[in-house]
Design a protein around this motif. Structure first.
Motif, PDB file in Angstrom:
ATOM      1  N   VAL A 170      12.508  93.184 -37.796  1.00 29.01           N
ATOM      2  CA  VAL A 170      13.160  92.667 -38.758  1.00 29.01           C
ATOM      3  C   VAL A 170      13.272  90.792 -39.340  1.00 29.01           C
ATOM      4  O   VAL A 170      12.679  90.336 -38.330  1.00 29.01           O
ATOM      5  CB  VAL A 170      14.300  92.819 -37.338  1.00 29.01           C
ATOM      6  CG1 VAL A 170      16.179  92.155 -38.472  1.00 29.01           C
ATOM      7  CG2 VAL A 170      14.707  93.913 -37.034  1.00 29.01           C
ATOM      8  N   ARG A 171      13.958  90.861 -40.497  1.00 28.81           N
ATOM      9  CA  ARG A 171      13.894  89.416 -41.268  1.00 28.81           C
ATOM     10  C   ARG A 171      14.434  88.597 -41.143  1.00 28.81           C
ATOM     11  O   ARG A 171      14.885  88.401 -42.077  1.00 28.81           O
ATOM     12  CB  ARG A 171      12.788  89.639 -42.008  1.00 28.81           C
ATOM     13  CG  ARG A 171      11.439  90.136 -42.909  1.00 28.81           C
ATOM     14  CD  ARG A 171      10.385  89.613 -42.299  1.00 28.81           C
ATOM     15  NE  ARG A 171       9.016  90.155 -41.978  1.00 28.81           N
ATOM     16  CZ  ARG A 171       8.715  89.987 -40.339  1.00 28.81           C
ATOM     17  NH1 ARG A 171       9.266  88.968 -39.510  1.00 28.81           N
ATOM     18  NH2 ARG A 171       7.382  90.743 -40.501  1.00 28.81           N
ATOM     19  N   LEU A 172      15.290  88.168 -39.749  1.00 30.98           N
ATOM     20  CA  LEU A 172      16.412  87.609 -39.846  1.00 30.98           C
ATOM     21  C   LEU A 172      15.740  86.246 -38.931  1.00 30.98           C
ATOM     22  O   LEU A 172      15.055  86.521 -37.778  1.00 30.98           O
ATOM     23  CB  LEU A 172      17.260  87.918 -38.787  1.00 30.98           C
ATOM     24  CG  LEU A 172      17.706  89.360 -39.576  1.00 30.98           C
ATOM     25  CD1 LEU A 172      19.419  90.060 -38.613  1.00 30.98           C
ATOM     26  CD2 LEU A 172      18.169  88.257 -40.939  1.00 30.98           C
ATOM     27  N   ASP A 173      15.991  85.202 -39.511  1.00 23.28           N
ATOM     28  CA  ASP A 173      15.168  83.771 -38.610  1.00 23.28           C
ATOM     29  C   ASP A 173      16.160  83.617 -36.956  1.00 23.28           C
ATOM     30  O   ASP A 173      17.537  83.931 -37.471  1.00 23.28           O
ATOM     31  CB  ASP A 173      14.661  82.919 -39.625  1.00 23.28           C
ATOM     32  CG  ASP A 173      15.713  82.173 -40.709  1.00 23.28           C
ATOM     33  OD1 ASP A 173      16.771  82.491 -39.791  1.00 23.28           O
ATOM     34  OD2 ASP A 173      16.129  81.131 -41.076  1.00 23.28           O
ATOM     35  N   ARG A 174      16.463  82.446 -36.798  1.00 22.30           N
ATOM     36  CA  ARG A 174      16.822  82.346 -35.916  1.00 22.30           C
ATOM     37  C   ARG A 174      17.987  81.845 -36.070  1.00 22.30           C
ATOM     38  O   ARG A 174      19.059  81.885 -35.389  1.00 22.30           O
ATOM     39  CB  ARG A 174      15.816  81.315 -34.944  1.00 22.30           C
ATOM     40  CG  ARG A 174      15.018  81.669 -34.061  1.00 22.30           C
ATOM     41  CD  ARG A 174      14.155  80.907 -33.837  1.00 22.30           C
ATOM     42  NE  ARG A 174      12.847  81.339 -32.503  1.00 22.30           N
ATOM     43  CZ  ARG A 174      12.032  82.537 -33.538  1.00 22.30           C
ATOM     44  NH1 ARG A 174      11.690  82.226 -34.555  1.00 22.30           N
ATOM     45  NH2 ARG A 174      11.551  82.854 -32.056  1.00 22.30           N
ATOM     46  N   LYS A 175      17.778  80.888 -37.733  1.00 25.34           N
ATOM     47  CA  LYS A 175      19.089  80.346 -37.589  1.00 25.34           C
ATOM     48  C   LYS A 175      19.983  81.263 -38.022  1.00 25.34           C
ATOM     49  O   LYS A 175      21.359  81.416 -37.372  1.00 25.34           O
ATOM     50  CB  LYS A 175      19.361  79.215 -39.141  1.00 25.34           C
ATOM     51  CG  LYS A 175      20.266  78.565 -39.568  1.00 25.34           C
ATOM     52  CD  LYS A 175      19.403  77.916 -40.926  1.00 25.34           C
ATOM     53  CE  LYS A 175      21.112  77.245 -41.465  1.00 25.34           C
ATOM     54  NZ  LYS A 175      20.869  76.130 -42.465  1.00 25.34           N
ATOM     55  N   ILE A 176      20.041  82.337 -38.728  1.00 25.70           N
ATOM     56  CA  ILE A 176      20.752  83.378 -39.065  1.00 25.70           C
ATOM     57  C   ILE A 176      21.255  83.732 -38.106  1.00 25.70           C
ATOM     58  O   ILE A 176      22.726  84.569 -37.610  1.00 25.70           O
ATOM     59  CB  ILE A 176      20.456  84.495 -39.744  1.00 25.70           C
ATOM     60  CG1 ILE A 176      19.715  84.056 -41.355  1.00 25.70           C
ATOM     61  CG2 ILE A 176      20.494  85.305 -40.651  1.00 25.70           C
ATOM     62  CD1 ILE A 176      21.263  83.336 -41.773  1.00 25.70           C
ATOM     63  N   LEU A 177      20.176  84.555 -36.998  1.00 30.37           N
ATOM     64  CA  LEU A 177      20.353  85.271 -35.821  1.00 30.37           C
ATOM     65  C   LEU A 177      21.769  84.539 -35.173  1.00 30.37           C
ATOM     66  O   LEU A 177      22.820  84.362 -34.367  1.00 30.37           O
ATOM     67  CB  LEU A 177      19.378  85.455 -35.244  1.00 30.37           C
ATOM     68  CG  LEU A 177      18.771  86.947 -35.181  1.00 30.37           C
ATOM     69  CD1 LEU A 177      16.633  86.673 -34.483  1.00 30.37           C
ATOM     70  CD2 LEU A 177      19.017  87.968 -35.760  1.00 30.37           C
ATOM     71  N   ALA A 178      21.773  83.035 -34.745  1.00 29.46           N
ATOM     72  CA  ALA A 178      22.507  81.940 -34.097  1.00 29.46           C
ATOM     73  C   ALA A 178      23.835  81.914 -35.185  1.00 29.46           C
ATOM     74  O   ALA A 178      24.628  82.201 -34.204  1.00 29.46           O
ATOM     75  CB  ALA A 178      21.674  80.767 -34.167  1.00 29.46           C
ATOM     76  N   GLY A 179      24.053  81.920 -36.026  1.00 29.41           N
ATOM     77  CA  GLY A 179      25.135  82.395 -36.348  1.00 29.41           C
ATOM     78  C   GLY A 179      25.934  83.347 -36.636  1.00 29.41           C
ATOM     79  O   GLY A 179      27.087  83.183 -36.118  1.00 29.41           O
ATOM     80  N   LEU A 180      25.306  84.667 -36.691  1.00 23.55           N
ATOM     81  CA  LEU A 180      25.622  86.169 -36.162  1.00 23.55           C
ATOM     82  C   LEU A 180      25.890  85.788 -34.563  1.00 23.55           C
ATOM     83  O   LEU A 180      27.515  86.319 -34.432  1.00 23.55           O
ATOM     84  CB  LEU A 180      24.802  87.552 -36.289  1.00 23.55           C
ATOM     85  CG  LEU A 180      24.571  87.325 -37.538  1.00 23.55           C
ATOM     86  CD1 LEU A 180      23.590  88.431 -37.834  1.00 23.55           C
ATOM     87  CD2 LEU A 180      25.567  88.117 -38.453  1.00 23.55           C
TER      88      LEU A 180
END
Length: 113
Positions: free
Chosen positions: A87-97
């Motif tokens: 899964v190519r989601l970085d930490r910034k995107i994951l934290a936003g989600l």
């Protein structure tokens, strides 16, 4: 022929004091104190631009960890399994989600489990 430096010295002083505008006490009015204050401010600004990146990464990790914990995973295990699954989601995107769209984040966690 004698060359006076009046214009250039005044211009340098004016620019320096303009850069120190808003500083407290003598730092905004006295040339010597202003020069030190502006030099330090520039150095700190550069260093803290670097620090800001690690501060935000740390914050994202905390947000992800806090959201993943009730779903039965630790932060490190979650990140490890994400990497394994590709899964190519970085930490910034994951934290936003995790913060703004918990349902979507929950689906990502379910996909990972």
């Amino acid at each position: 022929m004698r060359i006076k430096k009046g214009v250039h010295a005044l211009k340098r002083r004016r620019n320096l004091l303009k850069a120190a505008k808003g500083y407290r006490h003598g730092r905004s009015t006295k040339e010597r104190a202003a020069k030190v204050a502006v030099t330090k401010a520039l150095a700190y600004a550069r260093a803290h631009r670097r620090d800001k990146k690690s501060d935000f990464r740390r914050l994202w990790n905390i947000k992800i960890g806090a959201t993943v914990k009730p779903l039965g995973l630790s932060y490190s295990k979650f990140i490890h399994v994400l990497d394994k699954k590709g899964v190519r989601l970085d930490r910034k995107i994951l934290a936003g989600l995790a913060e703004h769209q918990p349902q979507v984040f929950k689906r990502v966690v379910e996909f990972v489990k």
